[in-house]
Motif scaffolding. Sequence first.
Motif, PDB file in Angstrom:
ATOM      1  N   TYR A  46       0.806  -1.227   0.000  1.00  0.00           N
ATOM      2  CA  TYR A  46       0.000   0.000   0.000  1.00  0.00           C
ATOM      3  C   TYR A  46       0.843   1.283   0.000  1.00  0.00           C
ATOM      4  O   TYR A  46       0.359   2.353   0.392  1.00  0.00           O
ATOM      5  N   THR A  47       2.078   1.191  -0.445  1.00  0.00           N
ATOM      6  CA  THR A  47       2.912   2.383  -0.552  1.00  0.00           C
ATOM      7  C   THR A  47       2.232   3.443  -1.402  1.00  0.00           C
ATOM      8  O   THR A  47       2.293   4.644  -1.101  1.00  0.00           O
ATOM      9  N   ARG A  48       1.528   3.007  -2.438  1.00  0.00           N
ATOM     10  CA  ARG A  48       0.928   3.944  -3.387  1.00  0.00           C
ATOM     11  C   ARG A  48      -0.504   4.338  -3.009  1.00  0.00           C
ATOM     12  O   ARG A  48      -1.174   5.014  -3.783  1.00  0.00           O
ATOM     13  N   GLY A  49      -0.945   3.909  -1.841  1.00  0.00           N
ATOM     14  CA  GLY A  49      -2.296   4.263  -1.411  1.00  0.00           C
ATOM     15  C   GLY A  49      -3.096   3.026  -1.082  1.00  0.00           C
ATOM     16  O   GLY A  49      -2.820   1.929  -1.577  1.00  0.00           O
ATOM     17  N   ALA A 280       5.010   5.248   5.928  1.00  0.00           N
ATOM     18  CA  ALA A 280       4.125   4.804   7.012  1.00  0.00           C
ATOM     19  C   ALA A 280       3.259   3.637   6.562  1.00  0.00           C
ATOM     20  O   ALA A 280       3.111   2.639   7.278  1.00  0.00           O
ATOM     21  N   ARG A 281       2.681   3.753   5.371  1.00  0.00           N
ATOM     22  CA  ARG A 281       1.820   2.675   4.875  1.00  0.00           C
ATOM     23  C   ARG A 281       2.605   1.382   4.692  1.00  0.00           C
ATOM     24  O   ARG A 281       2.143   0.297   5.061  1.00  0.00           O
ATOM     25  N   LYS A 301      -3.995  -2.078   6.172  1.00  0.00           N
ATOM     26  CA  LYS A 301      -4.062  -0.765   5.524  1.00  0.00           C
ATOM     27  C   LYS A 301      -3.993   0.355   6.551  1.00  0.00           C
ATOM     28  O   LYS A 301      -4.828   0.430   7.451  1.00  0.00           O
ATOM     29  N   LEU A 302      -2.987   1.195   6.423  1.00  0.00           N
ATOM     30  CA  LEU A 302      -2.865   2.358   7.297  1.00  0.00           C
ATOM     31  C   LEU A 302      -3.700   3.492   6.717  1.00  0.00           C
ATOM     32  O   LEU A 302      -3.415   4.014   5.643  1.00  0.00           O
ATOM     33  N   ARG A 303      -4.753   3.850   7.449  1.00  0.00           N
ATOM     34  CA  ARG A 303      -5.610   4.976   7.064  1.00  0.00           C
ATOM     35  C   ARG A 303      -5.232   6.169   7.924  1.00  0.00           C
ATOM     36  O   ARG A 303      -5.026   6.032   9.127  1.00  0.00           O
ATOM     37  N   PHE A 304      -5.139   7.365   7.311  1.00  0.00           N
ATOM     38  CA  PHE A 304      -4.696   8.498   8.120  1.00  0.00           C
ATOM     39  C   PHE A 304      -5.421   9.795   7.784  1.00  0.00           C
ATOM     40  O   PHE A 304      -5.832  10.041   6.657  1.00  0.00           O
ATOM     41  N   HIS A 305      -5.578  10.562   8.842  1.00  0.00           N
ATOM     42  CA  HIS A 305      -6.035  11.950   8.761  1.00  0.00           C
ATOM     43  C   HIS A 305      -4.794  12.828   8.797  1.00  0.00           C
ATOM     44  O   HIS A 305      -3.824  12.523   9.497  1.00  0.00           O
ATOM     45  N   ALA A 306      -4.813  13.918   8.064  1.00  0.00           N
ATOM     46  CA  ALA A 306      -3.708  14.875   8.092  1.00  0.00           C
ATOM     47  C   ALA A 306      -4.236  16.248   8.495  1.00  0.00           C
ATOM     48  O   ALA A 306      -5.378  16.604   8.184  1.00  0.00           O
ATOM     49  N   GLN A 307      -3.406  16.972   9.189  1.00  0.00           N
ATOM     50  CA  GLN A 307      -3.703  18.373   9.507  1.00  0.00           C
ATOM     51  C   GLN A 307      -2.476  19.200   9.172  1.00  0.00           C
ATOM     52  O   GLN A 307      -1.342  18.793   9.458  1.00  0.00           O
ATOM     53  N   THR A 308      -2.697  20.335   8.549  1.00  0.00           N
ATOM     54  CA  THR A 308      -1.591  21.205   8.208  1.00  0.00           C
ATOM     55  C   THR A 308      -0.901  21.683   9.482  1.00  0.00           C
ATOM     56  O   THR A 308      -1.482  21.700  10.561  1.00  0.00           O
ATOM     57  N   ALA A 309       0.344  22.085   9.357  1.00  0.00           N
ATOM     58  CA  ALA A 309       1.218  22.291  10.511  1.00  0.00           C
ATOM     59  C   ALA A 309       0.904  23.598  11.238  1.00  0.00           C
ATOM     60  O   ALA A 309       1.244  24.690  10.747  1.00  0.00           O
ATOM     61  N   GLY A 335       0.118  12.544  -0.839  1.00  0.00           N
ATOM     62  CA  GLY A 335       0.538  11.428   0.000  1.00  0.00           C
ATOM     63  C   GLY A 335      -0.564  10.436   0.296  1.00  0.00           C
ATOM     64  O   GLY A 335      -0.320   9.409   0.928  1.00  0.00           O
ATOM     65  N   GLY A 336      -1.807  10.725  -0.127  1.00  0.00           N
ATOM     66  CA  GLY A 336      -2.875   9.747  -0.023  1.00  0.00           C
ATOM     67  C   GLY A 336      -3.665   9.748   1.267  1.00  0.00           C
ATOM     68  O   GLY A 336      -4.096   8.684   1.732  1.00  0.00           O
TER      69      GLY A 336
END
Length: 535
Positions: A46-49, A280-281, A301-309, A335-336
Motif C-alpha cells: 500500500y505504498t501507493r495508497g 508509514a503505509r 491498511k494504514l488509514r490516516f487523517h492529516a492536519q496542516t502544521a 501522500g494519499g
Amino acid sequence: MATVSTDPTNSRATLSGVPVKPVYCEDDLADWDPETQLGRPGQFPYTRGIHESMYRGRLWTMRQFAGFGRPCDTNRRFHFLLEQGQTGLSTAFDLPTLMGIDSDDPRSLGEVGRLGVAVDTVDDLFALFDGIDLTQVSVSMTINAPAIVVMAFYLSAARQRECDWRKLRGTIQNDILKEFHAQNEYVFPPEPSVGLVVDLIEFCSQHVPQWNTVSISGYHIREAGSTAAQELAFTLADGEHYVQQCLKLGLDIDSFAPRLSFFFNAHNDLFEEVAKYRAARRLWANRMRDRYGAKTEASCKLRFHAQTAGCSLQAVQPEINLVRVGYQALAAALGGCQSLHTNSMDETFALPSEHAATLALRTQQVLASETGVTNTADPLGGSYFVESLTQQMVSAAEDYFDKIEEQGGMIPAVNNGFFRREIAESAFAYQQAIDSGANVVVGVNAFQSSTEPEIALMQFDESTESAQIANLQRVKAARSDQDVARSLTRLKRAAKARQNVMPALLQCADDRVTVQECMDAMAEVYGRFRSDANW
C-alpha cells in the motif's frame, strides 16, 4: 536578511535536515524492488495508497477542526461548516475537558470554552450535536486522557436519541502515549492509561464497528519539534504498543486492527511529507502481516487523517499562512490521506473566525476540484527522488524501532524520557536553523514587510464561563445523588478488578455523572502521573 540560494553547488537538505542531492536517477534506487516495496495502489504494501482508484473513487473527508465556548456555540459553527460543504465534523475540547476537569472547578478559571468546547456531562453532548444526524455525519473528537469518558457520554447521548451504534461513524483520538511524548495532557500513569485505550478498542470493536477507536497521532509529536522521521517512527511505535496490549488481552488482530487510524502532520517540505506518508503505509502493512499475523487487507491498511502544521503558522504577514496551508494540503493529498484539516490563517492570534475557517475549507475544495491532483492515483509514484526519500524514511524509522527496543520497550522508554530528549534535540536544531537563516521563513527571517494587514479576529464571549458553570450546576441539582454515588462505586469496582470500564462509564453518563467525577474516581484506583517525579 536570509535569502534563497540559487547556487546549484550549495548543499541542501529537507526541513528535517536530510541531505538532498542536486538530482536523482536510477542509481539512487539500485537496491529498490518496485514489486515488493512499491506495488500498485490498493495492493500490499500500500505504498501507493490504500485504494486502487484513490480519489477518483472517493475524495478525502474535509474535516475542519472546530470547538469553542459552550456546546451550543460550537453546534452553530458545526451547522455553518456543513452548510459550506464540509463533509465531516471535528471537535476541539477546551483545556479543562482535555485534563478531565469540570468547568466549575477552581483550576478551570479563565479557561472554560476558550481553546475548545466545554463538556461536563452527557447533556453537553446533546447540545453539541443538536440537529445533526449522527448516523449520517462522521464525527471526530480530539481528546485523550478522558477519551473513554467522553466516548461513553457520546454513546449514551446517541442511545438516548435512539441512534443505532452500529451506524455511528467517526474517530476518537484516544492516543495517550503521545501525551507522554509531547503534549502533556495526561492524568494517570502510562500503564493504566494504555489500559483504558485498550478498553475502548475492545468495547467498540464489539458494539460500534464503524468507529475508529484510536487516532494514533504523530501530529503533536511534530508540533513539539520532532523531525519527520521521528514523527513517523514514534507514531508507529505507539500503534504497535496498542496492538501488543490488545493481543495480550486475547483480542484477535483482525477484530480490532481495521479500526485503528493514524493522524499525521502536513508540514512545509512537500516531498519529505509525501515520503513520510508512503513509508508509514509500507511499514505498517509489513509489520501487521509479518509480525502480528494479520490476515485481512483491512488490518494491514494504514488509514490516516492529516492536519496542516500549526507550528508553521506565523503572526507576521498572517495572510501568507493561507499559502503555507495550501502547499501543506497538497502534500497530504499527494501522500494519499483519507481526511484532511486545513488550518486557518488567523490561528496564531485567536480561534478561527468564520471567514478564516471558510477560506481554509475553500483551500481543500480548490485542491480537490481545480488542480487535477485527484485525477490519478499516486501521481508521484516511481519518482527517483520521492522513492529514494521514502526508502530513507523507512530506514530511519526502523533504526528508531531498534532504539526503543534497546530502552526495554515503550513504557520504559516513556518513563526514562527517551522520546522527550529526542524531540527536544530536534526542536533545538530546527530553531537554530531558523535563527541562523539556514531555514528561510517568509516574513520572519526573510522577505519582511514594513506594513501589517488588519484581519478581523473572532471575539470570545466572556460570559461563556459563567453560563457553562450555571448550566452544570442545574444538572447537578436535578440529578439523583444516590444514582451518582452508585455509578461511581461501580466504576471504581471495575477499575480495581481491571475489568473493561466502558459499561460502568455508560451508566455514569446516564446518571449525569460529570467528566471530573469519573476521572477522580478512576484516579483513586490508578493514581495520578507526575512528570517531575519520572523525568
